[in-house]
Structures are given as structure tokens and as C-alpha cells.
Design a protein around this motif. Structure first.
Motif, PDB file in Angstrom:
ATOM      1  N   GLU A   7      30.723   6.812   0.623  1.00  0.00           N
ATOM      2  CA  GLU A   7      31.155   6.189  -0.486  1.00  0.00           C
ATOM      3  C   GLU A   7      32.586   6.149  -0.518  1.00  0.00           C
ATOM      4  O   GLU A   7      33.154   5.032  -1.186  1.00  0.00           O
ATOM      5  N   GLN A   8      33.289   6.927   0.245  1.00  0.00           N
ATOM      6  CA  GLN A   8      34.890   6.812  -0.005  1.00  0.00           C
ATOM      7  C   GLN A   8      35.227   5.723   0.814  1.00  0.00           C
ATOM      8  O   GLN A   8      36.048   4.788   0.440  1.00  0.00           O
ATOM      9  N   ARG A  11      34.596   2.637  -1.313  1.00  0.00           N
ATOM     10  CA  ARG A  11      35.675   2.389  -2.379  1.00  0.00           C
ATOM     11  C   ARG A  11      36.959   1.976  -1.787  1.00  0.00           C
ATOM     12  O   ARG A  11      37.716   1.029  -2.318  1.00  0.00           O
ATOM     13  N   GLU A  12      37.344   2.545  -0.586  1.00  0.00           N
ATOM     14  CA  GLU A  12      38.553   2.246   0.010  1.00  0.00           C
ATOM     15  C   GLU A  12      38.720   0.668   0.381  1.00  0.00           C
ATOM     16  O   GLU A  12      39.766   0.173   0.218  1.00  0.00           O
ATOM     17  N   LEU A  14      36.969  -1.608  -0.856  1.00  0.00           N
ATOM     18  CA  LEU A  14      36.865  -2.530  -2.135  1.00  0.00           C
ATOM     19  C   LEU A  14      38.163  -2.654  -2.944  1.00  0.00           C
ATOM     20  O   LEU A  14      38.769  -3.662  -3.304  1.00  0.00           O
ATOM     21  N   ILE A  15      38.841  -1.587  -2.876  1.00  0.00           N
ATOM     22  CA  ILE A  15      40.235  -1.386  -3.454  1.00  0.00           C
ATOM     23  C   ILE A  15      41.297  -2.179  -2.662  1.00  0.00           C
ATOM     24  O   ILE A  15      42.093  -2.876  -3.212  1.00  0.00           O
ATOM     25  N   ALA A  22      39.011  -1.833 -12.727  1.00  0.00           N
ATOM     26  CA  ALA A  22      38.555  -0.401 -12.310  1.00  0.00           C
ATOM     27  C   ALA A  22      36.958  -0.676 -12.524  1.00  0.00           C
ATOM     28  O   ALA A  22      36.012  -0.262 -11.693  1.00  0.00           O
ATOM     29  N   LEU A  25      35.393  -2.769 -10.045  1.00  0.00           N
ATOM     30  CA  LEU A  25      35.323  -1.997  -8.480  1.00  0.00           C
ATOM     31  C   LEU A  25      34.185  -0.925  -8.427  1.00  0.00           C
ATOM     32  O   LEU A  25      33.518  -0.965  -7.442  1.00  0.00           O
ATOM     33  N   HIS A  26      34.084  -0.546  -9.593  1.00  0.00           N
ATOM     34  CA  HIS A  26      32.804   0.676  -9.764  1.00  0.00           C
ATOM     35  C   HIS A  26      31.436  -0.106  -9.518  1.00  0.00           C
ATOM     36  O   HIS A  26      30.664   0.392  -8.698  1.00  0.00           O
ATOM     37  N   ALA A  29      31.078  -1.064  -5.985  1.00  0.00           N
ATOM     38  CA  ALA A  29      30.951   0.080  -5.329  1.00  0.00           C
ATOM     39  C   ALA A  29      29.384   0.469  -5.310  1.00  0.00           C
ATOM     40  O   ALA A  29      28.724   0.765  -4.239  1.00  0.00           O
TER      41      ALA A  29
END
Length: 118
Positions: A7-8, A11-12, A14-15, A22, A25-26, A29
């Protein structure tokens, strides 16, 4: 362990890729962390013969673990496959093989990007 590693990474990426809210992005994710996506991703890795023998054994050990209760939105098979992928990522993290984590994750990410453009 492996679910948080995976998951990290999602998220990295995508950011770094998306300049959006936000909430958006969520949502993106969640689409890439769900059992259905992870199951498809690991099956592609297996079909493309990317995993080593040891990695395949670790994946299968996680996939075949007892006591797995899938959420209502995914099948037992999808959830088990996703659990196997997360087990593999956790194993690679615990054995300090971050280069291999990045390699496998990049393959997953690139294939998803390619598929989304078609």
C-alpha cells in the motif's frame, strides 16, 4: 507486513504521478490495493514467469494460509491470491530485498498503466 509495504508503494507512486485532491488519491489507491487488482497482478507475474522458485513458494504459503475470510466484494480465490502477494512483499521486506520489491512493483504498476490506456 506485506500489505503495508504494498500500500505504501501504491500511495507513493500515486502522489508522485497525480496532482489531485486527497480524496481522488485515496480512491485511486483503493482501486490498486483491493484484492481483485492484487490477484490479477500476481497472476500476471506468475504467467510471465517472473517469480523465482523461492518467491513462488512464499506466495503459495501465503495464499494457502488457513483462516482467511474474504470481504464481501471479492471472491475467496481473489482474496487468497492477494494475501499471497502481500506475503511475498512482506517476505522481501523482512529479508531486506527492497530492490526486488521495487522490481516486482514496477512490473505490476507498468502493466496496470498499460491496461488502463487500452
Amino acid at each position: 507486513m506485506g500489505d503495508s509495504v504494498y500500500e505504501q508503494l501504491v500511495r507513493e507512486r500515486l502522489i508522485l504521478k497525480a496532482n489531485t485532491t486527497a480524496n481522488a488519491l485515496h480512491t485511486m489507491a483503493v482501486e490498486r490495493v483491493c484484492a481483485e487488482f492484487q490477484a490479477a497482478a500476481v497472476h500476471r507475474l506468475i504467467d510471465d514467469d517472473v517469480l523465482s522458485e523461492q518467491e513462488t513458494e512464499v506466495y503459495k504459503r501465503g495464499r494457502n494460509a488457513k483462516g482467511i475470510n474474504p470481504p464481501k466484494h471479492s471472491s475467496v480465490g481473489e482474496y487468497r491470491s492477494a494475501t499471497g502477494l502481500e506475503t511475498l512483499f512482506g517476505f522481501l521486506k523482512l529479508t531486506d530485498r527492497t530492490d526486488r520489491i521495487e522490481e516486482l512493483f514496477s512490473l505490476i504498476w507498468e502493466r496496470a498503466e498499460k491496461d488502463s490506456k487500452q
